[in-house]
Scaffold this motif. Structure first.
Motif, mmCIF file in Angstrom:
data_model
loop_
_atom_site.group_PDB
_atom_site.id
_atom_site.type_symbol
_atom_site.label_atom_id
_atom_site.label_comp_id
_atom_site.label_asym_id
_atom_site.label_seq_id
_atom_site.Cartn_x
_atom_site.Cartn_y
_atom_site.Cartn_z
ATOM 1 N N GLN A 218 75.512 53.668 29.908
ATOM 2 C CA GLN A 218 75.610 53.842 28.453
ATOM 3 C C GLN A 218 74.843 52.738 27.729
ATOM 4 O OE1 GLN A 218 79.573 56.463 27.539
ATOM 5 N NE2 GLN A 218 79.751 54.286 27.171
ATOM 6 N N ARG A 222 71.529 53.515 25.415
ATOM 7 C CA ARG A 222 71.481 53.117 24.005
ATOM 8 C C ARG A 222 70.383 52.084 23.760
ATOM 9 N NH1 ARG A 222 77.708 53.175 23.960
ATOM 10 N NH2 ARG A 222 77.335 51.197 24.995
ATOM 11 N N PHE A 232 77.102 60.124 26.546
ATOM 12 C CA PHE A 232 78.005 59.230 25.806
ATOM 13 C C PHE A 232 79.389 59.787 25.481
ATOM 14 C CE2 PHE A 232 73.674 58.012 24.441
ATOM 15 C CZ PHE A 232 73.667 56.748 24.988
ATOM 16 N N ASP A 233 79.514 61.080 25.401
ATOM 17 C CA ASP A 233 80.726 61.661 24.834
ATOM 18 C C ASP A 233 81.567 62.289 25.941
ATOM 19 O OD1 ASP A 233 82.644 63.200 23.536
ATOM 20 O OD2 ASP A 233 81.313 63.710 21.875
ATOM 21 N N ALA A 234 82.470 61.484 26.506
ATOM 22 C CA ALA A 234 83.276 61.942 27.641
ATOM 23 C C ALA A 234 84.147 63.132 27.251
ATOM 24 C CB ALA A 234 84.150 60.792 28.149
ATOM 25 N N ARG A 245 80.356 62.675 31.846
ATOM 26 C CA ARG A 245 79.095 62.134 31.351
ATOM 27 C C ARG A 245 78.057 62.073 32.472
ATOM 28 N NH1 ARG A 245 81.875 56.903 28.810
ATOM 29 N NH2 ARG A 245 83.517 57.628 30.202
ATOM 30 N N TYR C 39 75.559 49.627 20.648
ATOM 31 C CA TYR C 39 75.847 50.674 19.666
ATOM 32 C C TYR C 39 74.759 51.723 19.541
ATOM 33 C CZ TYR C 39 79.213 47.061 18.583
ATOM 34 O OH TYR C 39 80.201 46.117 18.702
ATOM 35 N N ASP C 208 77.905 63.212 16.312
ATOM 36 C CA ASP C 208 77.935 62.680 17.668
ATOM 37 C C ASP C 208 79.181 61.843 17.933
ATOM 38 O OD1 ASP C 208 75.237 63.716 17.925
ATOM 39 O OD2 ASP C 208 74.657 62.003 16.673
ATOM 40 N N GLY C 209 79.507 61.690 19.213
ATOM 41 C CA GLY C 209 80.645 60.870 19.624
ATOM 42 C C GLY C 209 80.257 59.897 20.712
ATOM 43 N N MET C 210 80.986 58.792 20.772
ATOM 44 C CA MET C 210 80.758 57.811 21.839
ATOM 45 C C MET C 210 82.087 57.389 22.439
ATOM 46 S SD MET C 210 77.709 55.161 21.120
ATOM 47 C CE MET C 210 76.121 55.742 20.487
ATOM 48 N N THR C 211 82.130 57.375 23.760
ATOM 49 C CA THR C 211 83.329 56.962 24.471
ATOM 50 C C THR C 211 83.218 55.481 24.821
ATOM 51 O OG1 THR C 211 83.524 59.186 25.355
ATOM 52 C CG2 THR C 211 84.788 57.459 26.467
ATOM 53 N N THR C 287 87.167 58.189 22.383
ATOM 54 C CA THR C 287 85.842 58.602 21.932
ATOM 55 C C THR C 287 85.818 58.561 20.411
ATOM 56 O OG1 THR C 287 85.573 60.036 23.856
ATOM 57 C CG2 THR C 287 84.134 60.473 21.974
ATOM 58 N N TYR C 289 84.262 59.360 16.716
ATOM 59 C CA TYR C 289 83.443 60.227 15.874
ATOM 60 C C TYR C 289 83.486 59.662 14.464
ATOM 61 C CZ TYR C 289 83.952 63.424 19.799
ATOM 62 O OH TYR C 289 83.937 63.971 21.044
#
Lengths: 292, 292, 292
Positions: A218, A222, A232-234, A245, C39, C208-211, C287, C289
């Motif tokens: 990740q 990024r 990125f989005d589990a 992912r 990020y 989008d989302g990030m875990t 995650t 959002y």
């Protein structure tokens, strides 16, 4: 209408279509440090200013795969945000050595489109090129990627499949300006084996393995400002066909390049990628080994 | 014969043997940032150019433990790639303050060898020294490490066990050139306690703890270009006696140094490591505490 | 008496009390690289020296949230080492654009105190300000934080609750010196939408989302030299009311800012944070959002 984008779908592309990609990016020694720490890169020219100077360069240049990932990352929001899979690369060439502090942008042209027989997806062929702050080309490559259609019924153009060369012809390789190997110190570069020692067909087992962690791929992805959702989005990925992912394919390429040091320590710089395919996805927990 | 290497085994070493290690390495402010983020380092002289200037230096110097790890990392492929365990250090001294942008190389000499009674392993004693781009010595240390034999039956030389000093004599310490403490601002350095406030035998509990993640110690260890297999290959390690990846011992040293800020904030710079032993391995999930 | 500190408790604070915080800190391009990688920041002015020059700046400035986190981090050991929760922010303004290489310090003043009715905790209101190496103010903000009492029976001062403005008045915003937008290239900045395109009340889903991974928030929080115990010590946290490590709230703010690129790509720089509250804690595995 929404000001955010969910990316282009297969039916949105046209052959000949051009993109000036966001986001401009300066690569610094900070990015280099992170790249080193993510892969354990040990090639001497990219690792040491003093060593780079001993072979005629001003200072340690950027690892060309870092440059590739950054240029690649810029193409993602326009080309492959919703890609099912990145299928392959071809004719990737480094056109000019880049250095920390240089600022990069990228452009692409759609060079081929072919709908798949299931009517749900299609393959997009694209030529992408990176530029430095002087507008000079630094890197170019073709890739092809499977992209979903938004609507199965959407009409699509006739198939155009470009010729992709199986390898880069030697006369098209660009040797970094000013580089010379008279004072190259193979001992501290890590291996006694030079060009003459390798035979066509020889197999080198690079021995070592590295296990991938979620935080590592990740952070890497990024760093390249690559926003493809699958990495990125589990939560979203739990309902994907992989269920988790997926690691950015370029992360695996850099891991393999790093592991290849053990057996190819004098492979001073990557001039080109003849061609490549991602034959299987990788995920955190996998351990990567490599041979040449 | 393979062009990759699986490292030296105990019977490959000879007392007096010398190594010029790969890989030359420039340490940049990028490496410093990563080092800070891995440990939360807060010592003022290494953290702030402005503060470093207030004590007579040109700018923030490298943390000497970062320098140690990088020099140490260079010795691994030749000395300890297949080490069973890194047993101890002694007589580690910083000989010259190093700065971001300096390029480093390392050399070692085998100063002792002793086969273990089980005939399967032996202890290698080695003196390693780091150099900057001007060829000046920056750091030197002795370490001893348990290394497997390739073949149990292989003959080995007579035992030579060097004298390792229990501590570094004060007159052998090298104070960084130009440093002066007249304008040292203890308040923003984080503690009112100076040299005169500590007593021999005093115990300082550094209170805080940090839990180690796989991605953290892997990133750190690759930053140091340390390739010892035990840190990276979860698959291989499942069949090791620990059953999992082991954290590079130096990672623990830096965590402890960082935690020691709470109680030793004015410990401006590490001049020497008297001696040290890794008494137990650490793995991801462990939480590290520290006292002095 | 111990030379390490376990931080201030509610009854240790007085309205009007001032702090000069440890630790001075230079932010480098290394810190910027790490911030980008944590990020996936993609705002053009902070990402590219060449782009920053095209809008009148010398080079890419620091992301103002990175600056915020570093100044915030300095206040933690004195203000919120044992905080139950960081409750809110207000009147956060960037007073001067900062650049890689600048060195920062921070000061705070206690502007309010109010014991909670349970007698176990209280709320501390504090105004914190960051300074560069020239002593110029770069950033200021108010925050309020719930802090444990050391002894439930300890007497506490009369309640003082400061007025915190609900938003920063436009005339109090400071536009970065020298910035101009005549040559701003919205195409490579990533969006055609400018100031005139947004309406009050419009909702932008950033899609989008990030875990979050443990290694990521720990690395980020240490980068900011923020030592709050709840983020690092899994063993200690098992007996806390959350049962696990809690992510530094600022980490979530930066994730949201990064995700907001998709829909707000031309939000060139953060001038102020009107106000903010952490309504729920976040932990690794969550995650994130975001919408605006």
């Amino acid at each position: 209408m929404s000001k955010s984008t969910s990316g282009n779908y297969f039916e949105d592309f046209r052959v000949g279509q051009e993109f000036r990609h966001a986001v401009p990016r300066t690569i610094t020694t900070g990015d280099v440090a992170l790249y080193s720490a993510l892969y354990g890169m040990r090639f001497s020219i990219q690792s040491s200013d003093a060593f780079a100077q001993s072979v005629g360069l001003d200072r340690a240049p950027l690892d060309n795969l870092l440059l590739f990932h950054v240029i690649f990352g810029k193409t993602v929001p326009d080309i492959s945000l919703n890609a099912v899979a990145n299928l392959g690369y071809s004719d990737c060439r480094i056109l000019r050595q880049a250095y920390p502090g240089d600022s990069f942008t990228a452009r692409s042209e759609i060079i081929g489109l072919r709908e798949n027989s299931n009517g749900k997806t299609g393959i997009v062929y694209v030529r992408s090129t990176g530029y430095n702050q002087l507008g000079q080309e630094v890197l170019t490559f073709i890739r092809w990627v499977m992209v979903n259609k938004r609507h199965e019924a959407a009409p699509t153009p006739d198939a155009v499949v470009p010729q992709t060369p199986p390898s880069v012809a030697p006369q098209r390789l660009v040797v970094p300006e000013g580089i010379r190997f008279e004072d190259y110190d193979a001992a501290i570069a890590g291996s006694p084996y030079g060009f003459d020692d390798y035979r066509i067909g020889e197999r080198v087992d690079h021995v070592d393995g590295m296990t991938i962690e979620e935080a590592e791929h990740q952070v890497a992805t990024r760093l390249y400002q690559n926003t493809a959702k699958g990495h990125f989005d589990a939560r979203l990925q739990r309902s994907s066909r992989f269920g988790r992912r997926i690691v950015y394919g370029g992360h695996i390429i850099s891991l393999a390049r790093s592991l290849s040091f053990n057996g190819l320590a004098n492979a001073a710089t990557v001039l080109a990628i003849n061609s490549g395919r991602h034959v299987n996805p990788a995920a955190a927990g996998d351990t990567v080994y490599c041979w040449s």
